[in-house]
Design an enzyme around this catalytic site. Structure first.
Site, PDB file in Angstrom:
ATOM      1  N   ASN A  24       2.333   1.347   4.340  1.00  0.00           N
ATOM      2  CA  ASN A  24       2.612   0.049   5.009  1.00  0.00           C
ATOM      3  C   ASN A  24       2.294   0.116   6.512  1.00  0.00           C
ATOM      4  OD1 ASN A  24       5.420  -2.214   5.572  1.00  0.00           O
ATOM      5  ND2 ASN A  24       3.338  -2.713   5.044  1.00  0.00           N
ATOM      6  N   ASP A  59      -8.118   3.773   1.013  1.00  0.00           N
ATOM      7  CA  ASP A  59      -7.171   4.264   2.019  1.00  0.00           C
ATOM      8  C   ASP A  59      -7.947   4.826   3.213  1.00  0.00           C
ATOM      9  OD1 ASP A  59      -5.335   5.680   3.490  1.00  0.00           O
ATOM     10  OD2 ASP A  59      -4.471   6.747   1.783  1.00  0.00           O
ATOM     11  N   CYS A  75       0.866  -1.186   0.000  1.00  0.00           N
ATOM     12  CA  CYS A  75       0.000   0.000   0.000  1.00  0.00           C
ATOM     13  C   CYS A  75       0.897   1.228   0.000  1.00  0.00           C
ATOM     14  CB  CYS A  75      -0.978  -0.027   1.177  1.00  0.00           C
ATOM     15  SG  CYS A  75      -0.186  -0.038   2.807  1.00  0.00           S
ATOM     16  N   CYS A  89      -1.416   0.762   7.371  1.00  0.00           N
ATOM     17  CA  CYS A  89      -2.864   0.506   7.523  1.00  0.00           C
ATOM     18  C   CYS A  89      -3.293  -0.753   6.756  1.00  0.00           C
ATOM     19  CB  CYS A  89      -3.688   1.701   7.060  1.00  0.00           C
ATOM     20  SG  CYS A  89      -3.453   3.182   8.077  1.00  0.00           S
ATOM     21  N   ARG A  90      -3.312  -0.690   5.436  1.00  0.00           N
ATOM     22  CA  ARG A  90      -3.906  -1.781   4.660  1.00  0.00           C
ATOM     23  C   ARG A  90      -3.004  -2.992   4.452  1.00  0.00           C
ATOM     24  NH1 ARG A  90      -5.196   2.051  -0.192  1.00  0.00           N
ATOM     25  NH2 ARG A  90      -3.291   2.937   0.655  1.00  0.00           N
ATOM     26  N   SER A  91      -1.786  -2.773   3.952  1.00  0.00           N
ATOM     27  CA  SER A  91      -0.968  -3.941   3.590  1.00  0.00           C
ATOM     28  C   SER A  91      -0.483  -4.778   4.782  1.00  0.00           C
ATOM     29  CB  SER A  91       0.196  -3.558   2.665  1.00  0.00           C
ATOM     30  OG  SER A  91       1.082  -2.663   3.276  1.00  0.00           O
TER      31      SER A  91
HETATM   32  P1  4NP Z   1      -1.761   2.761   4.073  1.00  0.00           P
HETATM   33  O1  4NP Z   1      -2.423   4.109   4.652  1.00  0.00           O
HETATM   34  O2  4NP Z   1      -1.228   3.110   2.700  1.00  0.00           O
HETATM   35  O3  4NP Z   1      -2.899   1.801   4.021  1.00  0.00           O
HETATM   36  O4  4NP Z   1      -0.669   2.356   5.054  1.00  0.00           O
HETATM   37  C1  4NP Z   1      -1.740   5.326   4.710  1.00  0.00           C
HETATM   38  C2  4NP Z   1      -0.766   5.519   5.671  1.00  0.00           C
HETATM   39  C3  4NP Z   1      -0.117   6.738   5.749  1.00  0.00           C
HETATM   40  C4  4NP Z   1      -0.441   7.761   4.874  1.00  0.00           C
HETATM   41  C5  4NP Z   1      -1.416   7.555   3.905  1.00  0.00           C
HETATM   42  C6  4NP Z   1      -2.054   6.335   3.819  1.00  0.00           C
HETATM   43  N1  4NP Z   1       0.201   9.020   4.975  1.00  0.00           N
HETATM   44  O5  4NP Z   1      -0.173   9.940   4.222  1.00  0.00           O
HETATM   45  O6  4NP Z   1       1.096   9.194   5.812  1.00  0.00           O
END
Ligand code: 4NP
Length: 156
Positions: free
Chosen positions: A12, A125, A9, A14-16
């Site tokens: 790294n 997201d 993602c 939240c989702r992955s």
């Molecule tokens: P992820 O979510 O891609 O599912 O881990 C996010 C984590 C951090 C950010 C955006 C999405 N960020 O903008 O810091």
């Protein structure tokens, strides 16, 4: 040799990592045995635990993911993993663009649709979202990872 699967993602956190942990749990239930990892296209959160909201939601659903640490996707991931699942189209395009000369781009895809065979889904997201968005991510990932396990079983 064990097949290697990577979940990707943006951050790294939240989702992955949740996808990786769900696959770890479900592959045992399905009698599968892959080497698993996850990564982010960005390095903003490298070394961090999964987001506190993702950890809390996963725990509420019976899954402890506090052992995971974020890392950034590296070019060698395209070599060493057999399949690379990105959470959304932006993650997929980012890797394709950054490695447009790679012979391994066929390894990239979105995750399977839970019901519609041959179709794919994006995991939204949740970073700027609410608790309900984190729960939606958990439910969507659970159903898609379960479909992925079933695909591997029927293709073996
Ligand atoms: P992820 O979510 O891609 O599912 O881990 C996010 C984590 C951090 C950010 C955006 C999405 N960020 O903008 O810091």
């Amino acid at each position: 040799m064990k097949k290697r699967l990577l979940f990707v993602c943006l951050g790294n956190i939240c989702r992955s990592p949740l996808a990786e942990a769900l696959m770890r749990q479900m592959q045992t239930e399905f009698g599968l045995d892959f080497e698993l990892d996850s990564a982010g296209t960005s390095g903003y959160h490298s070394g961090e635990q999964p987001d506190a909201r993702t950890r809390a939601n996963a725990l509420k659903n019976g899954l402890d993911i506090s052992y995971l640490r974020a890392r950034q996707f590296v070019p060698n991931d395209l070599h060493i993993f057999d399949r690379i699942y990105t959470m959304d189209r932006n993650n997929l395009l980012d890797i394709q663009k950054a490695h447009s000369e790679s012979e391994h781009l066929h390894k990239l895809s979105l995750l399977p649709h839970p019901e519609k065979h041959g179709e794919y889904i994006e995991i939204p997201d949740p970073y700027y979202g609410t608790e309900a968005d984190f729960e939606q991510v958990f439910q969507l990932l659970s159903r898609s990872i379960s479909a992925l396990c079933k695909e591997f079983i029927s293709n073996d």
